[in-house]
Design a protein around this motif. Sequence first.
Motif, PDB file in Angstrom:
ATOM      1  N   GLY A 133      93.346  30.500 -35.936  1.00  0.00           N
ATOM      2  CA  GLY A 133      92.740  30.834 -37.218  1.00  0.00           C
ATOM      3  C   GLY A 133      92.836  29.743 -38.264  1.00  0.00           C
ATOM      4  N   VAL A 134      93.503  28.647 -37.948  1.00  0.00           N
ATOM      5  CA  VAL A 134      93.626  27.543 -38.907  1.00  0.00           C
ATOM      6  C   VAL A 134      92.561  26.505 -38.576  1.00  0.00           C
ATOM      7  N   ALA A 135      91.617  26.327 -39.490  1.00  0.00           N
ATOM      8  CA  ALA A 135      90.532  25.376 -39.258  1.00  0.00           C
ATOM      9  C   ALA A 135      90.895  23.985 -39.760  1.00  0.00           C
ATOM     10  N   ALA A 136      91.628  23.912 -40.844  1.00  0.00           N
ATOM     11  CA  ALA A 136      92.005  22.614 -41.419  1.00  0.00           C
ATOM     12  C   ALA A 136      93.262  22.793 -42.264  1.00  0.00           C
ATOM     13  N   VAL A 137      93.978  21.709 -42.456  1.00  0.00           N
ATOM     14  CA  VAL A 137      95.206  21.715 -43.250  1.00  0.00           C
ATOM     15  C   VAL A 137      95.131  20.567 -44.248  1.00  0.00           C
ATOM     16  N   ASP A 138      95.541  20.827 -45.472  1.00  0.00           N
ATOM     17  CA  ASP A 138      95.585  19.800 -46.506  1.00  0.00           C
ATOM     18  C   ASP A 138      96.611  18.745 -46.088  1.00  0.00           C
ATOM     19  N   PRO A 139      96.201  17.489 -45.895  1.00  0.00           N
ATOM     20  CA  PRO A 139      97.132  16.464 -45.396  1.00  0.00           C
ATOM     21  C   PRO A 139      98.238  16.094 -46.372  1.00  0.00           C
ATOM     22  N   VAL A 140      98.088  16.393 -47.653  1.00  0.00           N
ATOM     23  CA  VAL A 140      99.145  16.053 -48.605  1.00  0.00           C
ATOM     24  C   VAL A 140     100.079  17.219 -48.879  1.00  0.00           C
ATOM     25  N   ARG A 141      99.771  18.377 -48.329  1.00  0.00           N
ATOM     26  CA  ARG A 141     100.655  19.531 -48.531  1.00  0.00           C
ATOM     27  C   ARG A 141     101.776  19.487 -47.502  1.00  0.00           C
ATOM     28  N   LEU A 142     102.988  19.635 -47.993  1.00  0.00           N
ATOM     29  CA  LEU A 142     104.156  19.613 -47.127  1.00  0.00           C
ATOM     30  C   LEU A 142     104.853  20.958 -47.252  1.00  0.00           C
ATOM     31  N   THR A 143     104.824  21.736 -46.187  1.00  0.00           N
ATOM     32  CA  THR A 143     105.469  23.043 -46.173  1.00  0.00           C
ATOM     33  C   THR A 143     106.660  22.960 -45.242  1.00  0.00           C
ATOM     34  N   VAL A 144     107.836  23.350 -45.752  1.00  0.00           N
ATOM     35  CA  VAL A 144     109.036  23.283 -44.928  1.00  0.00           C
ATOM     36  C   VAL A 144     109.647  24.664 -44.774  1.00  0.00           C
ATOM     37  N   MET A 145     110.296  24.853 -43.663  1.00  0.00           N
ATOM     38  CA  MET A 145     111.062  26.066 -43.388  1.00  0.00           C
ATOM     39  C   MET A 145     112.529  25.661 -43.407  1.00  0.00           C
ATOM     40  N   VAL A 146     113.394  26.622 -43.704  1.00  0.00           N
ATOM     41  CA  VAL A 146     114.830  26.338 -43.746  1.00  0.00           C
ATOM     42  C   VAL A 146     115.525  27.248 -42.751  1.00  0.00           C
ATOM     43  N   ARG A 147     116.276  26.642 -41.848  1.00  0.00           N
ATOM     44  CA  ARG A 147     117.066  27.400 -40.867  1.00  0.00           C
ATOM     45  C   ARG A 147     118.515  27.471 -41.324  1.00  0.00           C
ATOM     46  N   GLY A 148     119.132  28.620 -41.106  1.00  0.00           N
ATOM     47  CA  GLY A 148     120.568  28.748 -41.326  1.00  0.00           C
ATOM     48  C   GLY A 148     121.018  28.687 -42.762  1.00  0.00           C
ATOM     49  N   GLY A 149     120.206  29.074 -43.671  1.00  0.00           N
ATOM     50  CA  GLY A 149     120.604  29.073 -45.073  1.00  0.00           C
ATOM     51  C   GLY A 149     119.435  29.491 -45.923  1.00  0.00           C
ATOM     52  N   SER A 150     119.598  29.318 -47.198  1.00  0.00           N
ATOM     53  CA  SER A 150     118.493  29.688 -48.071  1.00  0.00           C
ATOM     54  C   SER A 150     117.827  28.429 -48.601  1.00  0.00           C
ATOM     55  N   ALA A 151     116.524  28.503 -48.791  1.00  0.00           N
ATOM     56  CA  ALA A 151     115.782  27.367 -49.333  1.00  0.00           C
ATOM     57  C   ALA A 151     116.295  27.028 -50.722  1.00  0.00           C
ATOM     58  N   LYS A 152     116.622  28.057 -51.489  1.00  0.00           N
ATOM     59  CA  LYS A 152     117.127  27.826 -52.844  1.00  0.00           C
ATOM     60  C   LYS A 152     118.394  26.983 -52.812  1.00  0.00           C
ATOM     61  N   GLU A 153     119.350  27.369 -51.961  1.00  0.00           N
ATOM     62  CA  GLU A 153     120.596  26.612 -51.875  1.00  0.00           C
ATOM     63  C   GLU A 153     120.339  25.190 -51.398  1.00  0.00           C
ATOM     64  N   THR A 154     119.516  25.060 -50.360  1.00  0.00           N
ATOM     65  CA  THR A 154     119.252  23.746 -49.800  1.00  0.00           C
ATOM     66  C   THR A 154     118.595  22.821 -50.819  1.00  0.00           C
ATOM     67  N   LEU A 155     117.556  23.313 -51.500  1.00  0.00           N
ATOM     68  CA  LEU A 155     116.818  22.455 -52.426  1.00  0.00           C
ATOM     69  C   LEU A 155     117.534  22.255 -53.758  1.00  0.00           C
ATOM     70  N   LEU A 156     118.049  23.321 -54.331  1.00  0.00           N
ATOM     71  CA  LEU A 156     118.709  23.185 -55.633  1.00  0.00           C
ATOM     72  C   LEU A 156     120.045  22.489 -55.536  1.00  0.00           C
ATOM     73  N   ASP A 157     120.888  22.936 -54.621  1.00  0.00           N
ATOM     74  CA  ASP A 157     122.229  22.376 -54.520  1.00  0.00           C
ATOM     75  C   ASP A 157     122.255  21.049 -53.792  1.00  0.00           C
ATOM     76  N   GLY A 158     121.505  20.968 -52.691  1.00  0.00           N
ATOM     77  CA  GLY A 158     121.539  19.754 -51.884  1.00  0.00           C
ATOM     78  C   GLY A 158     120.731  18.608 -52.432  1.00  0.00           C
ATOM     79  N   PHE A 159     119.582  18.925 -53.053  1.00  0.00           N
ATOM     80  CA  PHE A 159     118.663  17.872 -53.493  1.00  0.00           C
ATOM     81  C   PHE A 159     118.377  17.915 -54.978  1.00  0.00           C
ATOM     82  N   GLU A 160     118.942  18.894 -55.690  1.00  0.00           N
ATOM     83  CA  GLU A 160     118.719  19.055 -57.124  1.00  0.00           C
ATOM     84  C   GLU A 160     117.245  19.104 -57.477  1.00  0.00           C
ATOM     85  N   VAL A 161     116.457  19.789 -56.643  1.00  0.00           N
ATOM     86  CA  VAL A 161     115.021  19.961 -56.889  1.00  0.00           C
ATOM     87  C   VAL A 161     114.819  21.171 -57.751  1.00  0.00           C
TER      88      VAL A 161
END
Length: 110
Positions: A82-110
């Motif tokens: 069902g996916v015909a095309a993907v935006d080449p500049v969009r970066l979607t990440v999944m997080v295993r074994g934790g929360s995205a909030k913890e990983t991005l805020l605490d680990g990378f200060e995003v």
Amino acid sequence: ALTRTPQLGSALSEALGLVQSSSPSYLLLASLDAARWQMAAPEARGRRWLAHASRLASSVRNELRTRPVGGMYPLELVKREGVAAVDPVRLTVMVRGGSAKETLLDGFEV
């Protein structure tokens, strides 16, 4: 980050109030006009910036594919039904074994 800097919460709410509406957003319309000009005008650098952003996103995807950081890995949409095309500049990440909030805020200060 919000607990360390409480003023960030009110600033964020105020900023969101500027762009959240059920009416057409003049900020959005203006940014679309500027983006169209960047892509169409011969003297603009939009195509070069887009190509550069695409290379950067591809590089990050490849790096996360081979060496996930903080349990993050790229979400691959290209080969999904069902996916015909993907935006080449969009970066979607999944997080295993934790929360995205913890990983991005605490680990990378995003």
